[in-house]
Design a protein around this motif. Structure first.
Motif, PDB file in Angstrom:
ATOM      1  N   ASP A 133      -6.079   2.145 -13.861  1.00  0.00           N
ATOM      2  CA  ASP A 133      -5.500   4.312 -14.272  1.00  0.00           C
ATOM      3  C   ASP A 133      -5.397   5.270 -13.873  1.00  0.00           C
ATOM      4  OD1 ASP A 133      -7.705   3.917 -12.651  1.00  0.00           O
ATOM      5  OD2 ASP A 133      -9.130   5.480 -13.541  1.00  0.00           O
ATOM      6  N   ASP A 134      -4.433   4.319 -12.621  1.00  0.00           N
ATOM      7  CA  ASP A 134      -3.986   5.177 -11.032  1.00  0.00           C
ATOM      8  C   ASP A 134      -2.350   4.801 -11.227  1.00  0.00           C
ATOM      9  OD1 ASP A 134      -2.837   6.791  -9.250  1.00  0.00           O
ATOM     10  OD2 ASP A 134      -4.611   5.809  -7.546  1.00  0.00           O
ATOM     11  N   PRO A 135      -1.642   5.196 -12.607  1.00  0.00           N
ATOM     12  CA  PRO A 135      -0.202   4.715 -12.344  1.00  0.00           C
ATOM     13  C   PRO A 135       0.895   4.906 -10.701  1.00  0.00           C
ATOM     14  CG  PRO A 135      -0.405   6.535 -13.715  1.00  0.00           C
ATOM     15  CD  PRO A 135      -1.758   6.414 -13.586  1.00  0.00           C
ATOM     16  N   ASP A 136       0.150   5.879 -10.068  1.00  0.00           N
ATOM     17  CA  ASP A 136       1.597   5.531  -8.430  1.00  0.00           C
ATOM     18  C   ASP A 136      -0.009   4.900  -7.171  1.00  0.00           C
ATOM     19  OD1 ASP A 136       2.240   7.849  -9.580  1.00  0.00           O
ATOM     20  OD2 ASP A 136       0.496   9.097  -9.105  1.00  0.00           O
ATOM     21  N   ALA A 137      -0.997   4.396  -8.335  1.00  0.00           N
ATOM     22  CA  ALA A 137      -1.029   3.347  -6.789  1.00  0.00           C
ATOM     23  C   ALA A 137      -0.283   1.894  -6.063  1.00  0.00           C
ATOM     24  CB  ALA A 137      -2.093   2.182  -7.119  1.00  0.00           C
ATOM     25  N   ASP A 138       0.497   2.698  -4.752  1.00  0.00           N
ATOM     26  CA  ASP A 138       1.368   1.743  -4.771  1.00  0.00           C
ATOM     27  C   ASP A 138       1.574   0.770  -4.058  1.00  0.00           C
ATOM     28  OD1 ASP A 138       3.637   3.186  -5.769  1.00  0.00           O
ATOM     29  OD2 ASP A 138       3.810   4.441  -3.760  1.00  0.00           O
ATOM     30  N   LEU A 139      -0.524   0.507  -3.790  1.00  0.00           N
ATOM     31  CA  LEU A 139      -0.870  -0.683  -3.033  1.00  0.00           C
ATOM     32  C   LEU A 139      -0.543  -2.134  -3.262  1.00  0.00           C
ATOM     33  CD1 LEU A 139      -3.123  -1.266  -0.529  1.00  0.00           C
ATOM     34  CD2 LEU A 139      -4.276  -1.812  -2.414  1.00  0.00           C
ATOM     35  N   GLY A 140      -0.249  -2.778  -4.616  1.00  0.00           N
ATOM     36  CA  GLY A 140       0.181  -3.293  -5.131  1.00  0.00           C
ATOM     37  C   GLY A 140       1.254  -3.632  -4.674  1.00  0.00           C
ATOM     38  N   ASP A 141       2.050  -2.539  -4.388  1.00  0.00           N
ATOM     39  CA  ASP A 141       3.890  -3.100  -4.103  1.00  0.00           C
ATOM     40  C   ASP A 141       3.712  -3.645  -2.306  1.00  0.00           C
ATOM     41  OD1 ASP A 141       4.973  -2.875  -6.357  1.00  0.00           O
ATOM     42  OD2 ASP A 141       5.102  -1.116  -6.161  1.00  0.00           O
ATOM     43  N   ALA A 142       3.377  -2.668  -1.708  1.00  0.00           N
ATOM     44  CA  ALA A 142       2.871  -2.920  -0.530  1.00  0.00           C
ATOM     45  C   ALA A 142       2.748  -4.539  -0.207  1.00  0.00           C
ATOM     46  CB  ALA A 142       1.919  -1.507   0.273  1.00  0.00           C
ATOM     47  N   LEU A 143       1.253  -4.629   0.086  1.00  0.00           N
ATOM     48  CA  LEU A 143       1.010  -5.518  -0.040  1.00  0.00           C
ATOM     49  C   LEU A 143       1.753  -6.919  -0.502  1.00  0.00           C
ATOM     50  CD1 LEU A 143      -2.957  -5.222  -1.294  1.00  0.00           C
ATOM     51  CD2 LEU A 143      -1.713  -5.720   0.841  1.00  0.00           C
ATOM     52  N   THR A 144       2.169  -6.555  -1.306  1.00  0.00           N
ATOM     53  CA  THR A 144       3.713  -8.235  -1.966  1.00  0.00           C
ATOM     54  C   THR A 144       4.262  -8.426  -0.920  1.00  0.00           C
ATOM     55  OG1 THR A 144       3.039  -7.678  -3.833  1.00  0.00           O
ATOM     56  CG2 THR A 144       5.029  -8.845  -4.155  1.00  0.00           C
ATOM     57  N   GLU A 145       5.040  -6.849  -0.197  1.00  0.00           N
ATOM     58  CA  GLU A 145       5.946  -7.154   1.049  1.00  0.00           C
ATOM     59  C   GLU A 145       5.611  -7.106   1.878  1.00  0.00           C
ATOM     60  OE1 GLU A 145       8.620  -3.560   1.342  1.00  0.00           O
ATOM     61  OE2 GLU A 145       8.573  -3.124  -0.784  1.00  0.00           O
ATOM     62  N   LEU A 146       4.273  -6.969   2.491  1.00  0.00           N
ATOM     63  CA  LEU A 146       3.811  -7.876   3.237  1.00  0.00           C
ATOM     64  C   LEU A 146       3.818  -9.350   2.787  1.00  0.00           C
ATOM     65  CD1 LEU A 146       2.592  -7.772   5.969  1.00  0.00           C
ATOM     66  CD2 LEU A 146       0.243  -7.044   5.034  1.00  0.00           C
ATOM     67  N   PHE A 147       2.905  -9.598   2.269  1.00  0.00           N
ATOM     68  CA  PHE A 147       2.917 -11.421   1.594  1.00  0.00           C
ATOM     69  C   PHE A 147       4.021 -12.281   1.978  1.00  0.00           C
ATOM     70  CE2 PHE A 147       2.217 -14.701  -0.888  1.00  0.00           C
ATOM     71  CZ  PHE A 147       0.971 -15.065  -0.246  1.00  0.00           C
ATOM     72  N   ASP A 148       5.277 -11.000   1.941  1.00  0.00           N
ATOM     73  CA  ASP A 148       6.668 -11.802   0.967  1.00  0.00           C
ATOM     74  C   ASP A 148       7.350 -11.779   2.363  1.00  0.00           C
ATOM     75  OD1 ASP A 148       6.423 -12.639  -1.079  1.00  0.00           O
ATOM     76  OD2 ASP A 148       7.796 -10.776  -1.705  1.00  0.00           O
ATOM     77  N   ALA A 149       6.684 -10.631   4.242  1.00  0.00           N
ATOM     78  CA  ALA A 149       7.490 -10.657   4.930  1.00  0.00           C
ATOM     79  C   ALA A 149       6.460 -12.402   5.903  1.00  0.00           C
ATOM     80  CB  ALA A 149       7.491  -9.539   5.641  1.00  0.00           C
ATOM     81  N   VAL A 150       5.223 -11.884   5.975  1.00  0.00           N
ATOM     82  CA  VAL A 150       4.372 -13.017   6.478  1.00  0.00           C
ATOM     83  C   VAL A 150       4.387 -14.338   6.015  1.00  0.00           C
ATOM     84  CG1 VAL A 150       1.737 -14.457   7.089  1.00  0.00           C
ATOM     85  CG2 VAL A 150       2.333 -11.472   6.757  1.00  0.00           C
ATOM     86  N   VAL A 151       4.896 -14.594   4.957  1.00  0.00           N
ATOM     87  CA  VAL A 151       5.377 -15.921   3.947  1.00  0.00           C
ATOM     88  C   VAL A 151       6.879 -16.679   4.880  1.00  0.00           C
ATOM     89  CG1 VAL A 151       6.629 -17.603   2.718  1.00  0.00           C
ATOM     90  CG2 VAL A 151       4.139 -16.106   2.283  1.00  0.00           C
ATOM     91  N   SER A 152       7.919 -15.755   4.588  1.00  0.00           N
ATOM     92  CA  SER A 152       9.008 -16.192   5.786  1.00  0.00           C
ATOM     93  C   SER A 152       8.856 -16.271   6.957  1.00  0.00           C
ATOM     94  CB  SER A 152       9.533 -14.688   5.621  1.00  0.00           C
ATOM     95  OG  SER A 152       9.684 -13.548   6.036  1.00  0.00           O
TER      96      SER A 152
END
Length: 50
Positions: free
Chosen positions: A26-45
């Protein structure tokens, strides 16, 4: 988000890394998922075998 990394010197073994993020529907403006995905990509790299 999934990564499957081959282990050097062990051609039949792999390291599996998975990220699952749950966001409120119910919160289309939640950017937490995008931020966590970017963080995960950065850690894996930055992963290196030693």
């Amino acid at each position: 988000m999934r990564y499957l990394l081959g282990i050097p010197g062990r051609p039949t073994e792999f390291l599996a890394l998975t990220l699952a993020v749950l966001e409120p529907a119910d919160d289309p403006d939640a950017d937490l998922g995008d931020a966590l995905t970017e963080l995960f990509d950065a850690v894996v790299s930055t992963l290196r075998w030693s």
